[in-house]
Design an enzyme around this catalytic site. Structure first.
Site, PDB file in Angstrom:
ATOM      1  N   SER A 131     -21.559  -7.127  -4.731  1.00 55.48           N
ATOM      2  CA  SER A 131     -20.370  -7.425  -5.520  1.00 55.48           C
ATOM      3  C   SER A 131     -19.258  -6.451  -5.149  1.00 55.48           C
ATOM      4  O   SER A 131     -18.905  -6.324  -3.981  1.00 55.48           O
ATOM      5  CB  SER A 131     -20.718  -7.384  -7.014  1.00 55.48           C
ATOM      6  OG  SER A 131     -19.651  -7.872  -7.813  1.00 55.48           O
ATOM      7  N   GLU A 231     -20.469 -14.304  -0.074  1.00 52.37           N
ATOM      8  CA  GLU A 231     -20.813 -14.883  -1.369  1.00 52.37           C
ATOM      9  C   GLU A 231     -19.662 -14.602  -2.320  1.00 52.37           C
ATOM     10  O   GLU A 231     -18.813 -13.751  -2.057  1.00 52.37           O
ATOM     11  CB  GLU A 231     -22.118 -14.287  -1.921  1.00 52.37           C
ATOM     12  CG  GLU A 231     -22.089 -12.793  -2.189  1.00 52.37           C
ATOM     13  CD  GLU A 231     -21.471 -12.388  -3.516  1.00 52.37           C
ATOM     14  OE1 GLU A 231     -21.498 -13.185  -4.471  1.00 52.37           O
ATOM     15  OE2 GLU A 231     -20.941 -11.261  -3.589  1.00 52.37           O
ATOM     16  N   HIS A 302     -24.210 -13.919  -6.765  1.00 49.03           N
ATOM     17  CA  HIS A 302     -24.230 -13.628  -8.196  1.00 49.03           C
ATOM     18  C   HIS A 302     -25.161 -14.611  -8.909  1.00 49.03           C
ATOM     19  O   HIS A 302     -24.740 -15.435  -9.721  1.00 49.03           O
ATOM     20  CB  HIS A 302     -22.817 -13.706  -8.769  1.00 49.03           C
ATOM     21  CG  HIS A 302     -21.964 -12.525  -8.403  1.00 49.03           C
ATOM     22  ND1 HIS A 302     -21.465 -12.332  -7.130  1.00 49.03           N
ATOM     23  CD2 HIS A 302     -21.538 -11.469  -9.145  1.00 49.03           C
ATOM     24  CE1 HIS A 302     -20.752 -11.207  -7.114  1.00 49.03           C
ATOM     25  NE2 HIS A 302     -20.786 -10.666  -8.315  1.00 49.03           N
TER      26      HIS A 302
END
Length: 353
Positions: A131, A231, A302
């Site tokens: 992230s 992602e 996620h």
């Protein structure tokens, strides 16, 4: 700082592990931890598993939306710089994502990033998270060539009420030196069909929002012939395409051999103007524009269950039946705790809740 009775007990138990357990360091460069109970649960599990957490108190920090002021969060990196190689932890684990890591990048000079990467490599330290940590991981790769791992986080994964057995097992496999070998059965329409085609290159990347924001900065690695893993979460299709177009127009995609797309957790988000303009449409358009093989549905992002993916290492993608029967992703072992002092005392079962 006021600690809850439970947190005080965790600190006391952790203190007894000093010099008797595998050292682990927490990095909190981004958002503050929303649920204190998750952090306490995660810390307790790590300590029970046989780790000594060097700096557990960072999970209690908060300033605005961040896990402390910029100088506090930058100091977490500087502490690592001041350590000797022998003093460094074996694992550096990110607390959570959010936003804030980009604020810290120019807080270290290029020489300091290089020195930090060199010291961590000499110790064989695993830097793990994903992230918003993508910014830190890319900076370490760009300035020092340090491989890291896009993987578990303290709060969201280890601290979950019931951790994902899939996610935890992949983290344990990583720690035990098991090579990554993932088979995806989903047909791949944007890989050349026909033979079993293999592509080998440096795997790099992470969160698309963070990575695309680093285009034109010295913190984006210059990788030629790579395999770019991406992602994201909570972004509409047109926003995803716009970021991908940034990578195309800046020449980043032209230097890659392939794209490896993880999960883009969009929930119920759809395009407000055209329901048929979805992620699949974006991928098809990008493939037509670039000609790159695009592998999709990789179990990372996620989502609760995901693999731990080494970044900055060599990966081989093999299209099964030319992609008609999916593909296989493989890389050699990157990390391992087998030779670490006190590793024989580790009980990874404690991480599964």
């Amino acid at each position: 700082m006021d600690y809850t009775p439970d947190f005080q007990c965790i600190l006391a138990k952790n203190a007894k592990r000093l010099g008797q357990a595998v050292p682990l360091y927490l990095l909190a460069p981004s958002g503050f931890s929303i649920e204190a109970q998750r952090n306490e649960r995660a810390l307790a599990r790590l300590i029970d598993a046989g780790f000594y957490v060097i700096n557990p108190q960072v999970v209690m920090r908060r300033y605005q939306r961040f896990a402390g002021r910029d100088d506090e969060r930058l100091a977490d990196l500087r502490v690592l710089l001041t350590m000797t190689v022998a003093e460094l932890p074996k694992i550096v684990l990110s607390v959570r994502g959010g936003y804030g890591a980009m604020r810290l990048l120019d807080g270290l000079t290029a020489d300091e990033w290089r020195a930090l990467a060199t010291k961590l490599a000499a110790r064989g330290t695993l830097v793990v998270g994903f992230s918003d940590l993508t910014a830190i991981e890319l900076a370490l790769l760009a300035h020092g060539g340090l491989p890291t791992v896009a993987g578990v986080m303290l709060s969201g994964d280890i601290g979950a009420p019931v951790p994902s057995a899939f996610t935890m097992q992949h983290f344990v496999d990583l720690c035990q030196g098991v090579p990554l070998d993932v088979r995806i059965d989903t047909p791949q329409p944007h890989v050349v069909h026909g033979a079993n085609t293999a592509i080998t290159g440096t795997l790099w990347g992470g969160n698309l929002t963070v990575l695309s924001a680093l285009v034109g900065t010295p913190y984006l690695p210059q990788i030629d012939g790579g395999i770019l893993l991406l992602e994201d979460v909570g972004e509409q299709p047109y926003r995803l395409e716009r970021m991908l177009q940034t990578l195309r127009l800046s020449g980043v995609l032209a230097r890659q051999q392939a794209l490896l797309l993880g999960q883009f957790s969009m929930g119920k988000l759809t395009d407000a103007y055209a329901q048929d303009y979805d992620l699949a449409a974006v991928v098809a358009y990008l493939h037509a524009q670039t000609g790159l093989p695009i592998y999709t549905d990789f179990p990372f992002g996620h989502v609760p269950s995901r693999v731990s993916v080494p970044l900055g290492v060599t990966l081989t993608l093999t299209a099964v039946q030319g992609g008609a029967a999916g593909y296989r992703a493989q890389c050699a072992p990157y990390f391992g705790l087998q030779d670490e002092r006190f590793a024989e005392r580790l009980d990874f079962s404690k991480l599964f809740g």
